[in-house]
Design a protein around this motif. Structure first.
Motif, PDB file in Angstrom:
ATOM      1  N   LEU A  19       0.740  -1.361   0.182  1.00 43.59           N
ATOM      2  CA  LEU A  19       0.123  -0.249  -0.145  1.00 43.59           C
ATOM      3  C   LEU A  19       0.695   1.164  -0.197  1.00 43.59           C
ATOM      4  O   LEU A  19       0.536   2.389  -0.802  1.00 43.59           O
ATOM      5  N   LEU A  20       2.025   1.214   0.621  1.00 50.79           N
ATOM      6  CA  LEU A  20       2.948   2.516   0.801  1.00 50.79           C
ATOM      7  C   LEU A  20       3.419   2.585  -0.693  1.00 50.79           C
ATOM      8  O   LEU A  20       3.387   3.875  -1.349  1.00 50.79           O
ATOM      9  N   VAL A  21       3.771   1.661  -1.653  1.00 50.96           N
ATOM     10  CA  VAL A  21       4.137   1.881  -2.885  1.00 50.96           C
ATOM     11  C   VAL A  21       3.148   2.456  -3.399  1.00 50.96           C
ATOM     12  O   VAL A  21       3.319   3.191  -4.369  1.00 50.96           O
ATOM     13  N   LEU A  22       1.792   1.756  -3.425  1.00 53.45           N
ATOM     14  CA  LEU A  22       0.784   2.334  -4.266  1.00 53.45           C
ATOM     15  C   LEU A  22       0.557   3.832  -4.056  1.00 53.45           C
ATOM     16  O   LEU A  22       0.246   4.455  -4.927  1.00 53.45           O
ATOM     17  N   PHE A  23       0.484   4.150  -2.980  1.00 49.05           N
ATOM     18  CA  PHE A  23       0.072   5.540  -2.436  1.00 49.05           C
ATOM     19  C   PHE A  23       1.243   6.403  -2.928  1.00 49.05           C
ATOM     20  O   PHE A  23       0.934   7.580  -3.699  1.00 49.05           O
ATOM     21  N   GLN A  24       2.443   6.068  -3.141  1.00 50.79           N
ATOM     22  CA  GLN A  24       3.534   6.891  -3.312  1.00 50.79           C
ATOM     23  C   GLN A  24       3.422   6.812  -5.020  1.00 50.79           C
ATOM     24  O   GLN A  24       3.666   7.942  -5.543  1.00 50.79           O
ATOM     25  N   ALA A  25       3.197   5.781  -5.460  1.00 52.61           N
ATOM     26  CA  ALA A  25       2.863   5.925  -7.209  1.00 52.61           C
ATOM     27  C   ALA A  25       2.034   6.747  -7.571  1.00 52.61           C
ATOM     28  O   ALA A  25       2.117   7.697  -8.424  1.00 52.61           O
ATOM     29  N   ALA A  26       0.752   6.605  -6.781  1.00 53.77           N
ATOM     30  CA  ALA A  26      -0.311   7.349  -7.077  1.00 53.77           C
ATOM     31  C   ALA A  26       0.054   8.946  -6.940  1.00 53.77           C
ATOM     32  O   ALA A  26      -0.521   9.730  -7.610  1.00 53.77           O
ATOM     33  N   GLY A  27       0.597   9.236  -5.846  1.00 53.88           N
ATOM     34  CA  GLY A  27       0.743  10.506  -5.439  1.00 53.88           C
ATOM     35  C   GLY A  27       1.662  11.271  -6.661  1.00 53.88           C
ATOM     36  O   GLY A  27       1.652  12.366  -6.763  1.00 53.88           O
ATOM     37  N   SER A  28       2.682  10.389  -7.281  1.00 56.53           N
ATOM     38  CA  SER A  28       3.478  10.881  -8.089  1.00 56.53           C
ATOM     39  C   SER A  28       2.738  10.781  -9.801  1.00 56.53           C
ATOM     40  O   SER A  28       3.542  11.040 -10.639  1.00 56.53           O
ATOM     41  N   GLU A  29       1.527  10.297  -9.798  1.00 57.77           N
ATOM     42  CA  GLU A  29       0.711  10.101 -10.723  1.00 57.77           C
ATOM     43  C   GLU A  29       1.261   9.041 -11.839  1.00 57.77           C
ATOM     44  O   GLU A  29       1.293   9.477 -13.175  1.00 57.77           O
ATOM     45  N   ARG A  30       1.786   8.102 -11.310  1.00 55.71           N
ATOM     46  CA  ARG A  30       2.387   6.852 -11.964  1.00 55.71           C
ATOM     47  C   ARG A  30       1.365   5.848 -11.989  1.00 55.71           C
ATOM     48  O   ARG A  30       0.571   5.759 -11.075  1.00 55.71           O
ATOM     49  N   PHE A  31       1.303   5.173 -13.187  1.00 55.15           N
ATOM     50  CA  PHE A  31       0.560   4.226 -13.556  1.00 55.15           C
ATOM     51  C   PHE A  31       0.809   2.860 -12.694  1.00 55.15           C
ATOM     52  O   PHE A  31       2.212   2.448 -12.660  1.00 55.15           O
ATOM     53  N   VAL A  32      -0.182   2.493 -12.273  1.00 59.33           N
ATOM     54  CA  VAL A  32       0.245   1.293 -11.234  1.00 59.33           C
ATOM     55  C   VAL A  32      -0.309   0.010 -11.864  1.00 59.33           C
ATOM     56  O   VAL A  32      -1.550  -0.375 -12.424  1.00 59.33           O
ATOM     57  N   ILE A  33       0.412  -1.272 -12.010  1.00 60.49           N
ATOM     58  CA  ILE A  33       0.032  -2.677 -12.156  1.00 60.49           C
ATOM     59  C   ILE A  33       0.197  -3.283 -11.165  1.00 60.49           C
ATOM     60  O   ILE A  33       1.545  -3.157 -10.664  1.00 60.49           O
ATOM     61  N   LYS A  85      -6.786  10.875  -3.483  1.00 60.62           N
ATOM     62  CA  LYS A  85      -6.706  12.416  -2.919  1.00 60.62           C
ATOM     63  C   LYS A  85      -8.251  12.580  -2.264  1.00 60.62           C
ATOM     64  O   LYS A  85      -8.091  13.159  -1.194  1.00 60.62           O
ATOM     65  N   ASP A  86      -9.113  12.326  -2.873  1.00 59.08           N
ATOM     66  CA  ASP A  86     -10.530  12.507  -2.545  1.00 59.08           C
ATOM     67  C   ASP A  86     -10.976  11.818  -1.530  1.00 59.08           C
ATOM     68  O   ASP A  86     -11.618  12.252  -0.613  1.00 59.08           O
ATOM     69  N   VAL A  87     -10.816  10.451  -1.590  1.00 60.34           N
ATOM     70  CA  VAL A  87     -11.281   9.484  -0.485  1.00 60.34           C
ATOM     71  C   VAL A  87     -10.308   9.359   0.697  1.00 60.34           C
ATOM     72  O   VAL A  87     -10.814   9.167   1.893  1.00 60.34           O
ATOM     73  N   CYS A  88      -9.052   9.386   0.402  1.00 69.03           N
ATOM     74  CA  CYS A  88      -7.898   9.222   1.514  1.00 69.03           C
ATOM     75  C   CYS A  88      -7.249  10.474   2.029  1.00 69.03           C
ATOM     76  O   CYS A  88      -6.308  10.350   2.691  1.00 69.03           O
ATOM     77  N   GLY A  89      -7.558  11.685   1.473  1.00 70.77           N
ATOM     78  CA  GLY A  89      -6.844  12.873   1.620  1.00 70.77           C
ATOM     79  C   GLY A  89      -7.339  13.332   3.030  1.00 70.77           C
ATOM     80  O   GLY A  89      -8.134  12.779   3.774  1.00 70.77           O
ATOM     81  N   ARG A  90      -6.528  14.443   3.064  1.00 69.85           N
ATOM     82  CA  ARG A  90      -6.906  15.280   4.497  1.00 69.85           C
ATOM     83  C   ARG A  90      -7.858  15.573   4.706  1.00 69.85           C
ATOM     84  O   ARG A  90      -8.441  15.606   5.988  1.00 69.85           O
TER      85      ARG A  90
END
Length: 108
Positions: A19-33, A85-90
């Motif tokens: 999950l940390l990698v997923l969140f980091q990738a998404a935060g950098s707007e990188r595509f995740v497989i 950002k919308d669901v898990c954001g601050r």
């Protein structure tokens, strides 16, 4: 990760791994497989990244496809970023905590 086109997360467990990698990738707007697990399916959908079974051919084909289809890859990466950002954001977190505080105060 910062310069990658795709972040591949092959998982070998149903545990909430990666999950940390997923969140980091998404935060950098990188595509995740990633591997389709109970945890990853909560975040990765057909329009937000790519969740695959544990099949090397599927992974090979998906990586090749998304490397060749930059617009679709970037659209899905942006949708995952926005979803998290919308669901898990601050703002959502703060709102949830405030509801808990209000509920506790109303019970006393």
């Amino acid at each position: 990760m910062a310069n990658s086109a795709i972040v591949a997360m092959p998982l070998t467990t149903e545990a909430p791994a990666g999950l940390l990698v997923l969140f980091q990738a998404a935060g950098s707007e990188r595509f995740v497989i990633t591997t389709s697990t109970a945890t990853t399916r909560a975040y990765i959908t057909s329009d937000r990244g790519c969740a695959l079974e544990r099949d090397v051919k599927q992974w090979k084909d998906a990586i090749r496809y998304y490397l060749l289809n930059e617009k679709e890859r970037n659209d899905k990466a942006l949708k995952l970023h926005k979803f998290l950002k919308d669901v898990c954001g601050r703002d959502n977190f703060d709102s949830g905590i405030q509801k808990i505080v209000d509920l506790c105060e109303s019970n006393y």
